[in-house]
Design a protein around this motif. Structure first.
Motif, PDB file in Angstrom:
ATOM      1  N   ARG A 134      -0.360   4.010  -2.522  1.00  0.00           N
ATOM      2  CA  ARG A 134      -1.514   4.819  -2.115  1.00  0.00           C
ATOM      3  C   ARG A 134      -1.110   5.867  -1.079  1.00  0.00           C
ATOM      4  O   ARG A 134      -1.614   6.992  -1.096  1.00  0.00           O
ATOM      5  CB  ARG A 134      -2.616   3.908  -1.581  1.00  0.00           C
ATOM      6  N   GLN A 135      -0.201   5.511  -0.181  1.00  0.00           N
ATOM      7  CA  GLN A 135       0.304   6.486   0.791  1.00  0.00           C
ATOM      8  C   GLN A 135       1.005   7.636   0.069  1.00  0.00           C
ATOM      9  O   GLN A 135       0.822   8.806   0.421  1.00  0.00           O
ATOM     10  CB  GLN A 135       1.294   5.812   1.754  1.00  0.00           C
ATOM     11  N   HIS A 187       0.594   8.634  -3.115  1.00  0.00           N
ATOM     12  CA  HIS A 187      -0.376   9.428  -3.868  1.00  0.00           C
ATOM     13  C   HIS A 187      -1.213  10.315  -2.957  1.00  0.00           C
ATOM     14  O   HIS A 187      -1.519  11.458  -3.306  1.00  0.00           O
ATOM     15  CB  HIS A 187      -1.269   8.509  -4.702  1.00  0.00           C
ATOM     16  N   ASP A 188      -1.562   9.821  -1.794  1.00  0.00           N
ATOM     17  CA  ASP A 188      -2.312  10.642  -0.837  1.00  0.00           C
ATOM     18  C   ASP A 188      -1.504  11.861  -0.402  1.00  0.00           C
ATOM     19  O   ASP A 188      -2.078  12.900  -0.071  1.00  0.00           O
ATOM     20  CB  ASP A 188      -2.702   9.818   0.396  1.00  0.00           C
ATOM     21  N   GLN A 243      -2.210   3.300  -9.747  1.00  0.00           N
ATOM     22  CA  GLN A 243      -1.196   3.350  -8.692  1.00  0.00           C
ATOM     23  C   GLN A 243       0.204   3.667  -9.214  1.00  0.00           C
ATOM     24  O   GLN A 243       1.106   3.909  -8.418  1.00  0.00           O
ATOM     25  CB  GLN A 243      -1.160   2.020  -7.941  1.00  0.00           C
ATOM     26  N   TRP A 281      -2.128  -2.912 -11.099  1.00  0.00           N
ATOM     27  CA  TRP A 281      -1.680  -1.681 -10.441  1.00  0.00           C
ATOM     28  C   TRP A 281      -1.770  -0.485 -11.384  1.00  0.00           C
ATOM     29  O   TRP A 281      -2.133   0.614 -10.971  1.00  0.00           O
ATOM     30  CB  TRP A 281      -0.252  -1.856  -9.932  1.00  0.00           C
ATOM     31  N   GLY A 337       0.779  -1.234   0.000  1.00  0.00           N
ATOM     32  CA  GLY A 337       0.000   0.000   0.000  1.00  0.00           C
ATOM     33  C   GLY A 337       0.810   1.283   0.000  1.00  0.00           C
ATOM     34  O   GLY A 337       0.245   2.374   0.129  1.00  0.00           O
ATOM     35  N   ASP A 357      -5.421   0.453 -11.801  1.00  0.00           N
ATOM     36  CA  ASP A 357      -5.942   1.110 -10.598  1.00  0.00           C
ATOM     37  C   ASP A 357      -5.392   2.512 -10.395  1.00  0.00           C
ATOM     38  O   ASP A 357      -5.760   3.190  -9.429  1.00  0.00           O
ATOM     39  CB  ASP A 357      -5.619   0.265  -9.361  1.00  0.00           C
ATOM     40  N   THR A 377       4.557   7.651  -7.935  1.00  0.00           N
ATOM     41  CA  THR A 377       5.037   6.300  -7.657  1.00  0.00           C
ATOM     42  C   THR A 377       5.647   5.694  -8.913  1.00  0.00           C
ATOM     43  O   THR A 377       4.986   5.604  -9.946  1.00  0.00           O
ATOM     44  CB  THR A 377       3.879   5.401  -7.180  1.00  0.00           C
TER      45      THR A 377
END
Length: 267
Positions: free
Chosen positions: A205-206, A208-209, A246, A241, A202, A244, A214
């Protein structure tokens, strides 16, 4: 706004040391093949070192031994000595005339071909010499738009971003990070290249937040073939990925593989 953040359709395609699966790494032949596969805008990851007479050159190892027909430490050799060496014969005889590129020449080639270089810094402890030379060259050629900088040394990246703020920076990591976005923000990097075996945890996602891009390196099909016979399909995971959202950049020794995975994710 982060210049390295992408979508599944705009995800950057990159070649590790150029298209190093089909040509000798970090040579014009490898960069040219990456361009032939992916077209203008392809990213060619490459490695940056400095010679004894201050020339910035594209070579991975500390020595010339593995990727040329010569011997010695890059930092102890002049460029006049290095440019006499074949940087391609070790790969195949047809590439015998390839030479270790100077960065200044490679940047002019990149402008003509529409290539972006991700320069991995391989010189440590010489920032007072290295940074001014790099900055002067970028200003002289007006080529900040053709570059990314990457390194495993986040402290060096932070200092380099301060010295040359117009070039995006990419932190490289083989470790699983507790808070990758916090580390990226502290180092003022635009992206982090994650370790593929940790990717499902994950971290993407961390990042991108936190507004950080990435990047991911995927082994070429030649390295994945055996795993696939045992039912481990890493490429299928990568496709998911990408689909999605990511991934902002995918890199491989085989540029055709990256294009195929991107196309499958967007089908």
């Amino acid at each position: 706004m982060n210049p390295l953040r992408m979508t599944p359709k705009t995800m950057r395609v990159a070649g590790h040391r150029g298209h190093s699966e089909g040509a000798p790494e970090n040579t014009y032949a490898a960069f040219r093949k990456a361009r032939e596969y992916a077209g203008p805008g392809v990213t060619c990851e490459t490695d940056l070192r400095i010679t004894s007479d201050g020339e910035l050159v594209l070579i991975h190892d500390e020595t010339v031994d593995r990727t040329t027909d010569g011997y010695g430490l890059v930092r102890n050799m002049t460029y006049a000595e290095i440019e006499t060496l074949s940087a391609g014969r070790w790969f195949r005889e047809e590439f015998a005339e390839e030479r270790v590129p100077r960065l200044v020449d490679a940047l002019q080639f990149a402008r003509e071909q529409g290539i972006i270089y991700q320069l991995e810094l391989k010189t440590y402890g010489q920032d007072d010499v290295f940074f001014p030379r790099l900055k002067a060259l970028i200003e002289e050629l007006g080529c900040a738009d053709l570059l990314q900088f990457s390194s495993f040394d986040f402290v060096q990246l932070r200092a380099l971003k301060k010295a040359i703020p117009d070039v995006p920076t990419v932190g490289l990591s083989h470790s699983r990070l507790i808070d990758p976005a916090a580390i990226a923000l502290e180092a003022n990097v635009d992206a982090i290249n994650l370790e593929i075996h940790h990717f499902p945890s994950g971290e993407a996602r961390q990042l991108h937040d936190g507004g950080i891009a990435t990047f991911l390196h995927v082994p070429p099909p030649s390295k994945l073939k055996t795993l696939k016979t045992y039912g481990v399909d890493i490429e299928a995971d990568v496709i998911e990925w990408i689909h999605d959202g990511q991934l902002d950049q995918l890199i491989s020794n085989d540029v055709s593989q990256v294009l195929r995975l991107k196309d499958m994710a967007n089908a």
